[in-house]
Design a protein around this motif. Structure first.
Motif, PDB file in Angstrom:
ATOM      1  N   LEU B  41     -11.070   2.382  39.647  1.00  0.00           N
ATOM      2  CA  LEU B  41     -12.042   1.603  40.408  1.00  0.00           C
ATOM      3  C   LEU B  41     -12.721   0.531  39.562  1.00  0.00           C
ATOM      4  O   LEU B  41     -12.816  -0.630  39.970  1.00  0.00           O
ATOM      5  CB  LEU B  41     -13.098   2.539  41.016  1.00  0.00           C
ATOM      6  CG  LEU B  41     -14.193   1.857  41.841  1.00  0.00           C
ATOM      7  CD1 LEU B  41     -13.619   1.135  43.043  1.00  0.00           C
ATOM      8  CD2 LEU B  41     -15.257   2.858  42.281  1.00  0.00           C
ATOM      9  N   SER B  42     -13.178   0.918  38.368  1.00  0.00           N
ATOM     10  CA  SER B  42     -13.906  -0.053  37.539  1.00  0.00           C
ATOM     11  C   SER B  42     -13.006  -1.227  37.152  1.00  0.00           C
ATOM     12  O   SER B  42     -13.460  -2.367  37.102  1.00  0.00           O
ATOM     13  CB  SER B  42     -14.497   0.619  36.300  1.00  0.00           C
ATOM     14  OG  SER B  42     -13.490   1.264  35.564  1.00  0.00           O
ATOM     15  N   LEU B  45     -12.664  -3.462  40.269  1.00  0.00           N
ATOM     16  CA  LEU B  45     -13.897  -4.226  40.506  1.00  0.00           C
ATOM     17  C   LEU B  45     -14.039  -5.342  39.475  1.00  0.00           C
ATOM     18  O   LEU B  45     -14.447  -6.456  39.805  1.00  0.00           O
ATOM     19  CB  LEU B  45     -15.116  -3.289  40.464  1.00  0.00           C
ATOM     20  CG  LEU B  45     -15.194  -2.270  41.607  1.00  0.00           C
ATOM     21  CD1 LEU B  45     -16.339  -1.299  41.375  1.00  0.00           C
ATOM     22  CD2 LEU B  45     -15.350  -2.967  42.951  1.00  0.00           C
ATOM     23  N   HIS B  46     -13.685  -5.043  38.222  1.00  0.00           N
ATOM     24  CA  HIS B  46     -13.741  -6.083  37.191  1.00  0.00           C
ATOM     25  C   HIS B  46     -12.754  -7.215  37.514  1.00  0.00           C
ATOM     26  O   HIS B  46     -13.099  -8.395  37.416  1.00  0.00           O
ATOM     27  CB  HIS B  46     -13.435  -5.506  35.812  1.00  0.00           C
ATOM     28  CG  HIS B  46     -13.231  -6.559  34.770  1.00  0.00           C
ATOM     29  ND1 HIS B  46     -14.263  -7.336  34.295  1.00  0.00           N
ATOM     30  CD2 HIS B  46     -12.111  -7.021  34.158  1.00  0.00           C
ATOM     31  CE1 HIS B  46     -13.782  -8.202  33.418  1.00  0.00           C
ATOM     32  NE2 HIS B  46     -12.482  -8.037  33.324  1.00  0.00           N
ATOM     33  N   LEU B  48     -11.719  -8.148  40.333  1.00  0.00           N
ATOM     34  CA  LEU B  48     -12.169  -8.906  41.503  1.00  0.00           C
ATOM     35  C   LEU B  48     -13.482  -9.656  41.254  1.00  0.00           C
ATOM     36  O   LEU B  48     -13.926 -10.427  42.108  1.00  0.00           O
ATOM     37  CB  LEU B  48     -12.346  -7.964  42.702  1.00  0.00           C
ATOM     38  CG  LEU B  48     -11.085  -7.246  43.205  1.00  0.00           C
ATOM     39  CD1 LEU B  48     -11.443  -6.275  44.305  1.00  0.00           C
ATOM     40  CD2 LEU B  48     -10.053  -8.255  43.702  1.00  0.00           C
ATOM     41  N   SER B  49     -14.114  -9.423  40.104  1.00  0.00           N
ATOM     42  CA  SER B  49     -15.452  -9.985  39.865  1.00  0.00           C
ATOM     43  C   SER B  49     -15.432 -11.439  39.404  1.00  0.00           C
ATOM     44  O   SER B  49     -16.486 -12.034  39.186  1.00  0.00           O
ATOM     45  CB  SER B  49     -16.208  -9.138  38.841  1.00  0.00           C
ATOM     46  OG  SER B  49     -15.652  -9.317  37.550  1.00  0.00           O
ATOM     47  N   LEU B  54     -10.746 -13.830  42.711  1.00  0.00           N
ATOM     48  CA  LEU B  54     -11.023 -13.505  44.120  1.00  0.00           C
ATOM     49  C   LEU B  54     -10.266 -14.473  45.022  1.00  0.00           C
ATOM     50  O   LEU B  54      -9.741 -14.084  46.061  1.00  0.00           O
ATOM     51  CB  LEU B  54     -12.535 -13.636  44.391  1.00  0.00           C
ATOM     52  CG  LEU B  54     -13.351 -12.357  44.445  1.00  0.00           C
ATOM     53  CD1 LEU B  54     -14.797 -12.665  44.782  1.00  0.00           C
ATOM     54  CD2 LEU B  54     -12.787 -11.378  45.479  1.00  0.00           C
ATOM     55  N   LEU B 118     -12.219  -0.766  50.564  1.00  0.00           N
ATOM     56  CA  LEU B 118     -12.722  -1.659  49.510  1.00  0.00           C
ATOM     57  C   LEU B 118     -12.166  -3.077  49.633  1.00  0.00           C
ATOM     58  O   LEU B 118     -12.928  -4.048  49.693  1.00  0.00           O
ATOM     59  CB  LEU B 118     -12.390  -1.086  48.118  1.00  0.00           C
ATOM     60  CG  LEU B 118     -12.842  -1.960  46.946  1.00  0.00           C
ATOM     61  CD1 LEU B 118     -14.355  -2.041  46.884  1.00  0.00           C
ATOM     62  CD2 LEU B 118     -12.299  -1.417  45.626  1.00  0.00           C
ATOM     63  N   VAL B 122     -14.189  -6.578  50.563  1.00  0.00           N
ATOM     64  CA  VAL B 122     -14.235  -7.681  49.599  1.00  0.00           C
ATOM     65  C   VAL B 122     -13.655  -8.948  50.223  1.00  0.00           C
ATOM     66  O   VAL B 122     -14.242 -10.033  50.121  1.00  0.00           O
ATOM     67  CB  VAL B 122     -13.472  -7.322  48.297  1.00  0.00           C
ATOM     68  CG1 VAL B 122     -13.255  -8.548  47.435  1.00  0.00           C
ATOM     69  CG2 VAL B 122     -14.233  -6.256  47.526  1.00  0.00           C
TER      70      VAL B 122
END
Lengths: 129, 129
Positions: B41-42, B45-46, B48-49, B54, B118, B122
């Motif tokens: 997950l982390s 998320l990283h 996609l950050s 994105l 998720l 997003v």
């Protein structure tokens, strides 16, 4: 002694009475928070992309308004403070000074409104959440 | 000339017949992908950050298997390659070499299974997605 007061001087005197002392006005807000509409997706995803910060968010989702100390994170105090600042500045949490400590709460409503479903999907995928 | 073959030598000869040449086996995979259950997950998320990443993901959600070039991103080729590598190593996209180019696709099914909701949340929050 000249007791003549111009209109400008009178206005300035009145302003001093109603405005807060400039000392307070000039102090930077130590706990700045983005407004709901200022919260950015990439900043939120970045804030959540650290396992320690995910743990903090998962804990706040269960029990709000906990102090930094109460998390008992295996990191130094300054690292802990850093994580909370990243979360606050991204708009994920709200910090409120109370006495000598800071109370933390999840900005769930703001996040749900800005990015529907995001927080829930992240929390349900977080181990131990 | 000694034509005696031990059982061990015979087994080794058979193994050479069924195994791929060791040259191939020793070459590092230039396009490694985490298995579905290895996707974290982390890391997702990283990945996609970053606003640029994105944008890539949002574009792939609309039209799969596009080449790097076709995205026309306002970054250098090496930065572009870096973004695709971060996405691939996190398990967000799959890259397949075809001739001299790489075809990219979103690992939507893997992500949906690992972190339900998720990707959708997003993508729906991504401007221009």
């Amino acid at each position: 002694m000249d007791t003549h007061v111009t209109q400008g001087q009178a206005a300035a005197a009145t302003a001093r009475l109603v405005e807060p002392p400039s000392r307070v006005a000039l102090e930077p807000d130590p706990l700045s928070h983005p407004a709901r509409e200022e919260i950015e997706l990439s900043a939120v995803l970045h804030a959540l992309s650290d396992p320690m910060r995910l743990r903090i968010v998962a804990a706040l989702a269960v029990e709000d308004k906990r102090t930094c100390k109460s998390f008992n994170l295996p990191v130094t105090k300054s690292t802990c403070t850093h994580h909370f600042r990243v979360l606050r500045e991204a708009g994920v949490i709200r910090q409120r000074v109370e006495g000598t400590t800071r109370l933390n709460s999840l900005r769930r409503q703001d996040l749900d409104e800005r990015f529907p479903g995001l927080l829930d999907s992240v929390l349900s995928a977080t181990p131990g959440a």
